[in-house]
Each structure stands twice: as structure tokens, then as C-alpha cells.
Write a protein that holds these residues in place. Sequence first.
Motif, PDB file in Angstrom:
ATOM      1  N   TRP A  30      -2.852  -7.343  -7.415  1.00 42.16           N
ATOM      2  CA  TRP A  30      -3.872  -7.903  -7.771  1.00 42.16           C
ATOM      3  C   TRP A  30      -4.239  -7.343  -9.271  1.00 42.16           C
ATOM      4  O   TRP A  30      -4.798  -8.305 -10.069  1.00 42.16           O
ATOM      5  CB  TRP A  30      -5.150  -7.781  -7.107  1.00 42.16           C
TER       6      TRP A  30
ATOM      7  N   GLN B  28      -1.677  -9.416 -11.620  1.00 48.41           N
ATOM      8  CA  GLN B  28      -1.659 -10.922 -11.289  1.00 48.41           C
ATOM      9  C   GLN B  28      -1.436 -11.711 -12.316  1.00 48.41           C
ATOM     10  O   GLN B  28      -1.053 -13.096 -12.065  1.00 48.41           O
ATOM     11  CB  GLN B  28      -2.862 -11.381 -10.579  1.00 48.41           C
TER      12      GLN B  28
ATOM     13  N   VAL C 268      -3.105 -16.662  -6.015  1.00 50.95           N
ATOM     14  CA  VAL C 268      -4.444 -16.121  -6.507  1.00 50.95           C
ATOM     15  C   VAL C 268      -4.979 -17.216  -7.575  1.00 50.95           C
ATOM     16  O   VAL C 268      -4.222 -17.967  -8.368  1.00 50.95           O
ATOM     17  CB  VAL C 268      -4.215 -14.740  -7.248  1.00 50.95           C
TER      18      VAL C 268
END
Length: 829
Positions: free
Chosen positions: A321, A324, A275
Motif C-alpha cells: 500500500w 500503490q 486499491v
Amino acid sequence: MIPLSYAQQRLWFLAQLEGPSATYNIPLALRLSGDLDTEALTAALADVVARHESLRTVYPEHEGTPYQHILPAEDARPALPVLTAGEVTLADVLAAESAHVFDLATDLPLQARLIRLGEREHVLLVVMHHIASDGWSIAPLLRDLAHAYRARTEGRAPGQEPLEIQYADYTLWQQEVLGEPDDEDSLMNRQLTYWQQQLADLPEEATLPADRPRPAVASYRGDTVTVHCPPGTHTALADLARESGATLFMAAQAALATVLAASGAGPDVPVGSPVAGRTDEALDDLVGFFVNTLVLRTDVSGDPTFRELLERVRATDLAAWAHQDLPFDRLVEALNPERSGARHPLFQVMLTLVQAGSTDPGADFPGLRTRAEYSATRTAKFDLTIGFDEHLTRDGRPAGLDITAEYATDLYDPETVEALLGRLLRLLGEAATHPDTPLSGLDLLDPAERSLLLETWTGRTTPVPDASLAGLFAEQAARTPDAVALSHAGRGYTYAEVDAVTNRFAHRLAGLGVGPETVVAVLMERSADLVLALLAIVKAGGVYAPLNAVDPASRLRRILADTAAPLLLVDPHLADHEIVGEAGDTRVLLVDDLTADAGTDAHPATAPEVPVHPDQWLYVMFTSGSTGVPKGVAVTHRNVAELALDHRWTGSAHRRVLFHSPHTFDASTFELWVPWLTGGTVAVAPAGVLDTAALAAVLAEESVTGLWLTVGLFRLVAEEDPAAFAGLREVWTGGDVVPPEAVRRVMDVCPGLQVVNGYGPTETTTFATSHLLHRPFAYPGALPIGRPLDNTRLHVLDEHLELVAPGVPGELYIAGAGLARGYLRRPAQ
């Protein structure tokens, strides 16, 4: 002193642990066509390094702790040496220069080379160490380089507004925002709690089965294979993702997990995914190492449809997410998986998806046409990195996907990875067209693989009667009543005698409540009584659960509790065993010389009329528990009949098989049922552990023809007395590395013997007259992953395969399946 960011700390530690390498280099090759101003380009590079402090930061250490030391811009002007190459040699030059090894304590983390191909054709190669940059940094770097080049060609400085913040500012901010892991209210602690729950009981390894044994320490050497997914499939996948409220990345993850699971990775498939880590707009224009790695866990069990699997992936990824920010290295530290220099922790497969051309600098270099030039580092940080490059038309419609696999050459050959990508392409097409079909109904095999699996490797099949093992034994006894079924301590028992004794004892067991699938625990030493008792349990319809008297009492208690066995058969000399005194509601029956036992003789010699279906349990054995609590594995009558009646046992090699394995070890299944269902003899070894001399004596006394040995015992016999095998026709061994020198020593002394690696690896070697195997069992869901290999190499052989005569020329193949894999030899046509 400015500390390193959490991501930088991990790379710095790896550099100290593994030594200098190019594993974490990020190469960027840019082709420049036209009239290039070399001086302007050199000055522009210096402008970019001056603008981004991360590119002029070195990482010395103080008292063992690294810190960021930012060099003044005037002391950090990168050189731009000019190299000469041709189009043919360009790839090699790029690869060699991309392999530059940085000294993090002293070197600028950026190196540049200008490769001259002609008067108006150049390639700029910029190599950065990952500690100072990441994939998302390439866009701002190229944008600033193009801006500075334009300014320098016009004879002026770039004149850009200074960056709002620098990487060092981000480092300090990150530590402040995450807080301390011991603070219950800190962001780090909250996210760590989530990940500990999400990744509980994560498999230590879930990856594509390898072509070679994993080395003790990974070399990180790698290569790549690329395939193309057509626009039609791309469009259908994007539509499916949109309908499901998911993303194309999620569809790619679902597809990859499906293919890995079907190829042998198992149903619990964790993949890593990067990410950007740029959670504030002020970070978007910075060059630096912001990227974090998430572990995305996919549950493929239960045969869901692809749409259902996509929904599972969506839920997992959205939650991931949302959490994250926790640095990956802190997650590894907290979960503390088994550390190994051979594999990456928590996951071994990485997945990425980017939009193709996202790093294209466009036409911002005045007077030059530019395009990205591929530069391979020939390294692999993971077993596999599967990268999806998404192509779009000018109006934003799907235009196809380039799928590249970067793979560890320690483990894989290119053909294996090509086969995997071929399956992935087929699955993408099938899933896009039939998203509501269960995964088991989606076709992953190409015609060549299907033919290899169903025709080449299947070989001759043996029809198995639809009957229980009790019925099959009775039929064999009727065919060969006078043949010797059992031999022990100088006494032989015919099939008729064994049939009658076990029928009587089966009636006795039935009177004690044993019926279909009643579990009977067996605590007995190796003897004729033991094998007769096991057969009698089967004839009564029961399920035998063997207990090893030398195992800890805690293990035996657990087995009795898990099986809820109402009856425990015990040797008289084990009557004072601790577990017998604790049997509680489990009834204990002492078994002593069944052939002369009055309690048994009182029952009829005919078989009890017990309806037993072939798919009922035959026995329950418990795993070693090396990875946790021992678990019972139930095996059916049909399972064992399919093994024992396979045509490969019908020769003379297994006429007299030695029963010497512990009855708690599945090798005993072969030792009992193969001879009994083919009219052979079970030769029972003396009780206790056999040393080399005792084994040699019983092999000779019992005229044994077929034998299973652990690798340790096989190696010991090969070293001390290989002539002990002289009377045998086949020896099976496996479960660990089979030393080639031990095989050679045995073959030299016993040239007529066939040595079979039943399962497990063997060291790479040359076998001029190898006794190899060629047909895998048809495991459910098995998928071949193979190619011809060098005929002098032998690694892993599968379990229960058909022999090829020694010296027959052929090709080595690798086969992969959900439950087994191995190198196989196919006879030459």
C-alpha cells in the motif's frame, strides 16, 4: 489532446486486442418502488453526465494513439428507454442489457435502461464501461443522481457547486507526479524498483486447479457462487485481526491463500487486489477510473500458524500500500512475464472486501424506496474473484460476511467453486477459533470430502515392508531364484545370477568408497550392464545419479558439481566423452560385461553388509530445466517400494516390462523396480533411440507384457503399426495430450489391451469403452475437489491409479491435490 490515464491505456489496449466485449462493463441496478417521475429521472441522468466529464468522454485515436475527447453536455444527454419485464424475467433482462458492448471511440461510456415491472415498481439499470468508472465511483454517482432527481421533481436544476477538478485534470496530474520511468529520482522509478524486488521469481500461474484444460484464449464467460459466513466467525476474525494490528482484509487474504495452497496452487500465492487510487480528497466526489491493482504475494510455506501467517500478510500488504501509485500496466510491462491470452499476468485470483450497502443511496429519492438489485454480467476477468461483503449492525458490530466467487466458466464447474468456498468457510471458522494452530492442523474437509478421500478413493492398501530395495530384491531372489530377472539381446539372467553378479560388483564399489548415500554418477548406454550397475550401487548403499550422454556437457558438469559424486561409471565406448576428460577429482570406472569381469568376479557373491534405511536416498534425477536451472530430485527406497509393491501390479500385465526409457527419466523407475520386486522380468531394449519398427521387433522378441511410452511415441505406433501392441496386456502413456483417435485405433486392433493415461490431459471425447482409472495415491495434504460429471467426458487422469474394467458403468470425478489432479472414474455401486 488529452492523453488517457495509465489505467485507461490498459483497458483501451485490451479492447483493441480482444475486440468488442462486455468484459469490463460495470452494471448498477437500482430498484425504485413508489411513484416514479420518469421525466425527472431522465433529466437527472443528463445532469449527472453533465457534471462528470468522464461520463461524456469518448476515446478516438490519432495516428494510433488514443486520447480523451470530452463531449459538450448538450451533445451527451443519455436516453432512458423503458423496457417491460416481470419478476421472473427480470434477471434475464438485466443480464442481457448489462452485456451491452461499447464502442469506445464513439459511444458514451454510460447506457441507461428503465425496466417497468408494474405501475409503482421499476428498476433503473445503468451500465458504465470501466474506462470511465470504477467501483468507488458508484457512491458519488448515486449521490449526485439522487440530488438531481430531487431537484427535477421540484421543477428546478440541481444547483450543485461545480466539481473542483475533473478526470482529465487527474490524468495530467498523474503523469506529472509519477514522472518518467527512466528518471532515477522519479516516483515511478522508485516504486518500480520496489515491485521488481517484491515480485522476483513470481510463479507464472498460482490458482485453483481447473476442471478443464485452460483454453488458448480466455472467453471471459463467468458465473458466481455465494456463501455466508456467520456473525460469530466474523466477530472472531475481526478481533483476531485487531489483536494482530491487521485488518479484516488481511485475515481474508491469509485464509484465501491457505485454501488455495492446500487445494493445489502451491505455497507461493499471489492475489490481485484493487486499491481506490483516490489519494487526494478532491478525487472522492469524482466518477472516473482511479482504481489500481496491487499484487499481494503470500508465502504459506513452513506450516506457520494462522496468526503467524497473518503477520506475514500484514507486513506484505503495508509495504504494498505504501507503493500503490505505480500503474499495474507499467508493472506488467517492466516485469514482462510470459504473455498469454489464456490467463491474467502476475496473478489469476482477485480478492476484494467491501462493506455491504456502501453503495446504498438511502432515502434521497423523494417518494421512492430504493434498494440495489443484483445484476450479473456473467463475465469473469480472472480465474477467480473472491469478494467479501462485510455486514455490520447499526452500532457497527460484525453481522456476518457474504463471500461471492466470480469464476471463469472456461475452467470451473459451479460445484468445484462451491467446494472451494466450503473449505474457505471451514478455514475461517477454524482459524478464528484456533489461530495458534499450524495450518496443517486446521481442518478444511467436510465429512463427504473426507469420506471420499479416505474411503472411496483409497481402495485396498498394500503394506510395504520396512526394508531397503536391496533387501527387498534379495528376498525376491530367494523366493524365485530360477525365474528370469533380466533379459537382453537374446540372453536371460535368473534372479540368482543377477543377485550374485550385483553383490560382487557392490563389494567392488564399496572398496572404492561407495557407502550409504554416496552419489555415484552413471554415464552408460542402455544395456544389461547398466541395469546391473544400478542395482549394485543400491546394494552398496549408494545413490545413482544417471547422466544422459547426449545432454550438453554444461548440464553434465552442473550435475557432477551439484551431486559432488566421487565416482563416475562409464561405458567403454563413452570413455572419450568430453565430461569424462573433465571429471577432475571424480574417479572414473569403466564398466564392461559385469558377468565376465575378472575384477568383479574376485569379490564374494554374498550381499555386502551395509546398513541402509528405507528413507535413505535411492537415486537423484535432474529436472529438464525448462523453467530455469535443472534441479536434482532425490527419491528414497521407501518411495519406490510403495510404488512397486502396490497391489495393482500383481497381475500378469507386468510380468515382462520393457526397459527402454532413458535412465534419466523417471519412467525407468517403473520399468526396473516394478518387475524386480514382483518377480517379473526386466527386458532391456537395444541402445539408442527406437523407431516404430525397432520397438515392434523388441516387443515381439522379448514377449513384453507391460510398457510405458511417451505420448509422441504412442501416437506414432498407433498411426504406423498399432498391431505392435498385440502381445501386450497394458500400455501406459502420458505427459501430454493423449489423442482419443490414437487410443481408438489401438483398441480396435488390440481389443484385449488396456491403455492407461498415466498423467497429463486428454482431449474431450466420448469413450464408450474407456479404460479409465479410479484411485489417486494418498499424496500428503491432498484435497479432493469434485462432483459427478457426464459419463461421456474424459479430460485429465491422475498418475499411478487403479484400473477399472472396460465398459463398467460409473461416474467421472475430478480430484485435486497439492501434487496431482485428475478426472477419475468410480465404479457404479
